[in-house]
Design an enzyme around this catalytic site. Structure first.
Site, PDB file in Angstrom:
ATOM      1  N   ALA A  59       0.825  -1.214   0.042  1.00 51.70           N
ATOM      2  CA  ALA A  59       0.012   0.032  -0.122  1.00 51.70           C
ATOM      3  C   ALA A  59       0.928   1.245  -0.146  1.00 51.70           C
ATOM      4  O   ALA A  59       1.982   1.276   0.672  1.00 51.70           O
ATOM      5  CB  ALA A  59      -0.678   0.201   1.158  1.00 51.70           C
ATOM      6  N   VAL A  60       0.250   2.351  -0.644  1.00 53.60           N
ATOM      7  CA  VAL A  60       1.104   3.488  -0.663  1.00 53.60           C
ATOM      8  C   VAL A  60      -0.037   4.671  -0.439  1.00 53.60           C
ATOM      9  O   VAL A  60      -1.116   4.646  -1.178  1.00 53.60           O
ATOM     10  CB  VAL A  60       1.671   3.707  -2.300  1.00 53.60           C
ATOM     11  CG1 VAL A  60       2.272   5.461  -2.213  1.00 53.60           C
ATOM     12  CG2 VAL A  60       2.784   2.749  -2.145  1.00 53.60           C
ATOM     13  N   ARG A 110       3.734   7.655  -8.517  1.00 50.89           N
ATOM     14  CA  ARG A 110       5.157   8.523  -8.214  1.00 50.89           C
ATOM     15  C   ARG A 110       6.037   7.361  -8.247  1.00 50.89           C
ATOM     16  O   ARG A 110       7.354   7.563  -7.846  1.00 50.89           O
ATOM     17  CB  ARG A 110       5.227   9.225  -7.139  1.00 50.89           C
ATOM     18  CG  ARG A 110       4.302  10.371  -7.093  1.00 50.89           C
ATOM     19  CD  ARG A 110       4.354  11.236  -6.143  1.00 50.89           C
ATOM     20  NE  ARG A 110       3.568  12.189  -6.015  1.00 50.89           N
ATOM     21  CZ  ARG A 110       3.542  13.595  -5.464  1.00 50.89           C
ATOM     22  NH1 ARG A 110       4.622  13.659  -4.740  1.00 50.89           N
ATOM     23  NH2 ARG A 110       2.650  14.221  -5.415  1.00 50.89           N
ATOM     24  N   GLY A 111       5.921   5.901  -8.575  1.00 50.51           N
ATOM     25  CA  GLY A 111       7.001   5.083  -8.561  1.00 50.51           C
ATOM     26  C   GLY A 111       7.042   4.260  -7.429  1.00 50.51           C
ATOM     27  O   GLY A 111       7.895   3.283  -7.382  1.00 50.51           O
ATOM     28  N   GLY A 135       4.920   2.198  -5.289  1.00 49.55           N
ATOM     29  CA  GLY A 135       4.614   0.857  -5.192  1.00 49.55           C
ATOM     30  C   GLY A 135       5.359   0.016  -6.212  1.00 49.55           C
ATOM     31  O   GLY A 135       5.854  -1.039  -5.883  1.00 49.55           O
ATOM     32  N   GLU A 140      -2.921 -11.375  -4.432  1.00 44.20           N
ATOM     33  CA  GLU A 140      -4.393 -11.089  -4.700  1.00 44.20           C
ATOM     34  C   GLU A 140      -4.555  -9.755  -4.734  1.00 44.20           C
ATOM     35  O   GLU A 140      -3.995  -8.922  -4.158  1.00 44.20           O
ATOM     36  CB  GLU A 140      -5.318 -11.884  -3.546  1.00 44.20           C
ATOM     37  CG  GLU A 140      -5.328 -13.220  -3.591  1.00 44.20           C
ATOM     38  CD  GLU A 140      -4.267 -13.754  -2.449  1.00 44.20           C
ATOM     39  OE1 GLU A 140      -3.709 -12.926  -1.526  1.00 44.20           O
ATOM     40  OE2 GLU A 140      -4.075 -15.112  -2.342  1.00 44.20           O
ATOM     41  N   ASN A 195      -9.866  -3.047  -8.470  1.00 40.80           N
ATOM     42  CA  ASN A 195      -8.770  -2.151  -8.425  1.00 40.80           C
ATOM     43  C   ASN A 195      -7.872  -2.442  -9.434  1.00 40.80           C
ATOM     44  O   ASN A 195      -7.031  -2.913  -9.868  1.00 40.80           O
ATOM     45  CB  ASN A 195      -7.827  -2.628  -7.284  1.00 40.80           C
ATOM     46  CG  ASN A 195      -6.711  -1.682  -6.805  1.00 40.80           C
ATOM     47  OD1 ASN A 195      -6.402  -0.804  -7.579  1.00 40.80           O
ATOM     48  ND2 ASN A 195      -6.335  -1.736  -5.662  1.00 40.80           N
ATOM     49  N   TYR A 205       0.693  -4.307 -12.054  1.00 39.38           N
ATOM     50  CA  TYR A 205       0.935  -5.757 -11.928  1.00 39.38           C
ATOM     51  C   TYR A 205       1.221  -6.321 -12.998  1.00 39.38           C
ATOM     52  O   TYR A 205       2.217  -7.124 -13.351  1.00 39.38           O
ATOM     53  CB  TYR A 205       0.154  -6.620 -10.830  1.00 39.38           C
ATOM     54  CG  TYR A 205      -0.385  -6.021  -9.630  1.00 39.38           C
ATOM     55  CD1 TYR A 205       0.773  -5.437  -8.808  1.00 39.38           C
ATOM     56  CD2 TYR A 205      -1.437  -6.457  -8.917  1.00 39.38           C
ATOM     57  CE1 TYR A 205       0.546  -5.149  -7.366  1.00 39.38           C
ATOM     58  CE2 TYR A 205      -1.793  -5.914  -7.579  1.00 39.38           C
ATOM     59  CZ  TYR A 205      -0.662  -5.162  -6.973  1.00 39.38           C
ATOM     60  OH  TYR A 205      -1.215  -4.710  -5.570  1.00 39.38           O
TER      61      TYR A 205
END
Length: 191
Positions: free
Chosen positions: A113-114, A121-122, A124, A146, A151, A158
């Site tokens: 999580a971010v 902004r890179g 994650g 998962e 989302n 991913y």
């Protein structure tokens, strides 16, 4: 004789994997550069849990899918869990956690999580790449996770990193019972 030979081979294999995992889990607190910003990355510790929960609240509309006890249990499992936090000055911006299974040679992202105002902004992507690199270093075959069916932004990240959609877990998430998409990344095998 064959039994002793098999035990010797197993012990050497598992000891080598254990040594690689221990090396991979060594995190020296350090300053990193992502795009044009400088951040501090470190191994998560028990005192970080309140900040981790605040990151969750910022991402999950005030909710914390995992509570203090769940994170504490994860952080105590130093043998097969690795959690990292990333900060800008004293503010925690994100975290990532993963479990590592020597038997199946699979790492699993348990959490990533971010905070919302620092997404895209890179950060994650950086955290995920660290875990991918660690799993590859150990010699694991795959990395799994998962993601909520709704989302789309996370799914796109991913997919960009090479994950593939491999299944659906119906009614997976606690509370709203949303489906989860299983995603898997085949890892480069060490020679």
């Amino acid at each position: 004789m064959l039994k002793k030979f098999r035990e010797l081979i197993q012990n050497r294999f598992f000891n080598r994997t254990k040594q690689l995992r221990e090396q991979a889990f060594e995190i020296h607190d350090h300053v990193i550069q992502i795009e044009d910003d400088t951040y501090f990355i470190a191994k998560a510790m028990i005192p970080d849990i309140p900040d981790i929960l605040n990151v969750e609240r910022s991402v999950y509309e005030g909710q914390t899918p995992w509570d203090h006890a769940a994170f504490a249990n994860e952080l105590r499992r130093k043998f097969d869990r690795l959690y990292l936090v990333i900060r800008y000055h004293d503010r925690m911006l994100g975290f990532i956690g993963a479990s590592f299974d020597d038997r199946t040679k699979t790492a699993h992202i348990t959490n990533v999580a971010v905070v919302e105002d620092k997404q895209n902004r890179g950060i994650g992507s950086y955290l995920l790449k660290i875990m991918i690199g660690k799993a590859e270093f150990i010699g694991y075959k795959k990395l799994t996770l998962e993601v909520r069916k709704s989302n789309a932004r996370a799914q796109a990240l991913y997919l960009k990193l090479g994950f593939e959609k491999t299944g659906v877990k119906a009614h997976y998430y606690f509370g709203d019972h949303e489906d989860a998409i299983d995603m898997t990344l085949a890892l480069t095998q060490k020679e």
